[in-house]
Scaffold this motif. Structure first.
Motif, PDB file in Angstrom:
ATOM      1  N   LEU A  28       0.855  -1.175   0.000  1.00  0.00           N
ATOM      2  CA  LEU A  28       0.000   0.000   0.000  1.00  0.00           C
ATOM      3  C   LEU A  28       0.896   1.232   0.000  1.00  0.00           C
ATOM      4  CD1 LEU A  28      -2.524  -1.055   2.803  1.00  0.00           C
ATOM      5  CD2 LEU A  28      -2.782  -1.358   0.326  1.00  0.00           C
ATOM      6  N   ILE A  29       0.543   2.215  -0.783  1.00  0.00           N
ATOM      7  CA  ILE A  29       1.281   3.471  -0.832  1.00  0.00           C
ATOM      8  C   ILE A  29       0.425   4.534  -0.145  1.00  0.00           C
ATOM      9  CG2 ILE A  29       2.477   5.134  -2.278  1.00  0.00           C
ATOM     10  CD1 ILE A  29       3.486   2.246  -2.557  1.00  0.00           C
ATOM     11  N   ILE A  30       0.936   5.101   0.937  1.00  0.00           N
ATOM     12  CA  ILE A  30       0.200   6.105   1.704  1.00  0.00           C
ATOM     13  C   ILE A  30       0.793   7.484   1.422  1.00  0.00           C
ATOM     14  CG2 ILE A  30      -0.489   6.868   4.013  1.00  0.00           C
ATOM     15  CD1 ILE A  30      -0.190   3.957   4.949  1.00  0.00           C
ATOM     16  N   ASN A  46      13.081  -2.716  -4.983  1.00  0.00           N
ATOM     17  CA  ASN A  46      12.739  -3.612  -3.871  1.00  0.00           C
ATOM     18  C   ASN A  46      11.695  -4.648  -4.258  1.00  0.00           C
ATOM     19  OD1 ASN A  46      14.052  -2.562  -1.133  1.00  0.00           O
ATOM     20  ND2 ASN A  46      13.579  -0.784  -2.399  1.00  0.00           N
ATOM     21  N   THR A  47      11.388  -4.736  -5.534  1.00  0.00           N
ATOM     22  CA  THR A  47      10.415  -5.694  -6.082  1.00  0.00           C
ATOM     23  C   THR A  47       9.101  -5.689  -5.297  1.00  0.00           C
ATOM     24  OG1 THR A  47      11.332  -7.577  -4.820  1.00  0.00           O
ATOM     25  CG2 THR A  47      12.239  -7.167  -7.012  1.00  0.00           C
ATOM     26  N   ILE A  48       8.635  -4.476  -5.018  1.00  0.00           N
ATOM     27  CA  ILE A  48       7.360  -4.306  -4.323  1.00  0.00           C
ATOM     28  C   ILE A  48       6.237  -4.282  -5.362  1.00  0.00           C
ATOM     29  CG2 ILE A  48       6.042  -2.755  -2.812  1.00  0.00           C
ATOM     30  CD1 ILE A  48       8.449  -4.067  -1.466  1.00  0.00           C
ATOM     31  N   GLN A  49       5.056  -4.779  -4.980  1.00  0.00           N
ATOM     32  CA  GLN A  49       3.908  -4.819  -5.879  1.00  0.00           C
ATOM     33  C   GLN A  49       2.777  -3.960  -5.320  1.00  0.00           C
ATOM     34  OE1 GLN A  49       4.032  -6.428  -8.813  1.00  0.00           O
ATOM     35  NE2 GLN A  49       6.128  -7.042  -8.342  1.00  0.00           N
ATOM     36  N   PRO A  50       2.710  -2.669  -5.678  1.00  0.00           N
ATOM     37  CA  PRO A  50       1.640  -1.817  -5.158  1.00  0.00           C
ATOM     38  C   PRO A  50       0.264  -2.310  -5.584  1.00  0.00           C
ATOM     39  CG  PRO A  50       3.393  -0.504  -6.154  1.00  0.00           C
ATOM     40  CD  PRO A  50       3.637  -1.923  -6.553  1.00  0.00           C
TER      41      PRO A  50
END
Length: 213
Positions: A28-30, A46-50
């Motif tokens: 989650l992007i806040i 960082n291989t993040i999946q929003p």
């Protein structure tokens, strides 16, 4: 659950990336306040999946990268109903107030939050707390299991949010803090829209703006 604080935009507003390593690095992007390229580079490295953007409120310094991040990752934006019309209104979102800031027009939110509730988005479950005062639609996101609340511009380390912007109300803000945030467990971490991390206990004990309310 992991999280990262990333100051972004013209006044280094804290954007928070919250992610779960055990669930495909869903994130989650806040409050993506600006510097979309910097934020997306961090996400990619960082291989993040929003999976969603959450807004504590819609002042210009919290929404500057919303459209770029939403488009890049094809994810929905969540905002409180009291500010659903602020995103594309520079007078309301505050960008018109400062000559050095271009008037900001952000596309309307995809999801409207109405009332306090527990929400589940992907692998995340959290509580929405209505904390108006800094602005009418200010909300805080409380993740009980991680013992952290993302308070936007309601409560800061040793301070509280300003109330001289459109729709601000000082007494309402104090009421929100005392009735919605301070009742949280004292060990709860407070991740604010600006500045460093604090805790509920620390603000109860030493925040000079909360004495005598």
């Amino acid at each position: 659950m992991k999280w990262e604080r990333m100051p972004l935009g013209p006044i280094e507003t804290n954007c928070y990336i919250v992610w779960n390593e055990g669930n495909k690095n869903e994130a989650l992007i806040i409050d993506p306040g600006g510097d979309a390229n910097k934020l997306s580079q961090w996400i990619e490295s960082n291989t993040i999946q929003p999976i969603a953007i959450l807004l504590t409120h819609t002042h210009f310094d919290h929404i500057g990268a919303v459209d770029d991040i939403r488009k890049k990752y094809s994810i929905p934006v969540y905002v409180h109903k009291e500010e659903e019309h602020w995103l594309n209104n520079p007078e309301m979102n505050g960008s018109a107030k400062y000559p050095m800031i271009p008037d900001l027009f952000v596309n309307k939110a995809d999801k409207i939050i109405a009332g306090e509730k527990k929400m589940t988005i992907g692998s995340f479950t959290f509580e929405v707390l209505e904390t108006p005062g800094h602005s009418p639609g200010s909300i805080s996101f409380y993740f009980e299991e991680a013992s952290i609340v993302f308070s936007g511009d309601a409560l800061f380390l040793g301070s509280i949010g300003r109330t001289d912007l459109f729709g601000g109300n000082h007494q309402q803000l104090l009421h929100s803090i005392h009735n919605k945030l301070l009742p949280l467990p004292e060990e709860t971490k407070v991740a604010s829209g600006h500045g460093n991390l604090t805790t509920i206990a620390r603000e109860m004990d030493s925040n000079p703006f909360l004495n005598g309310f």
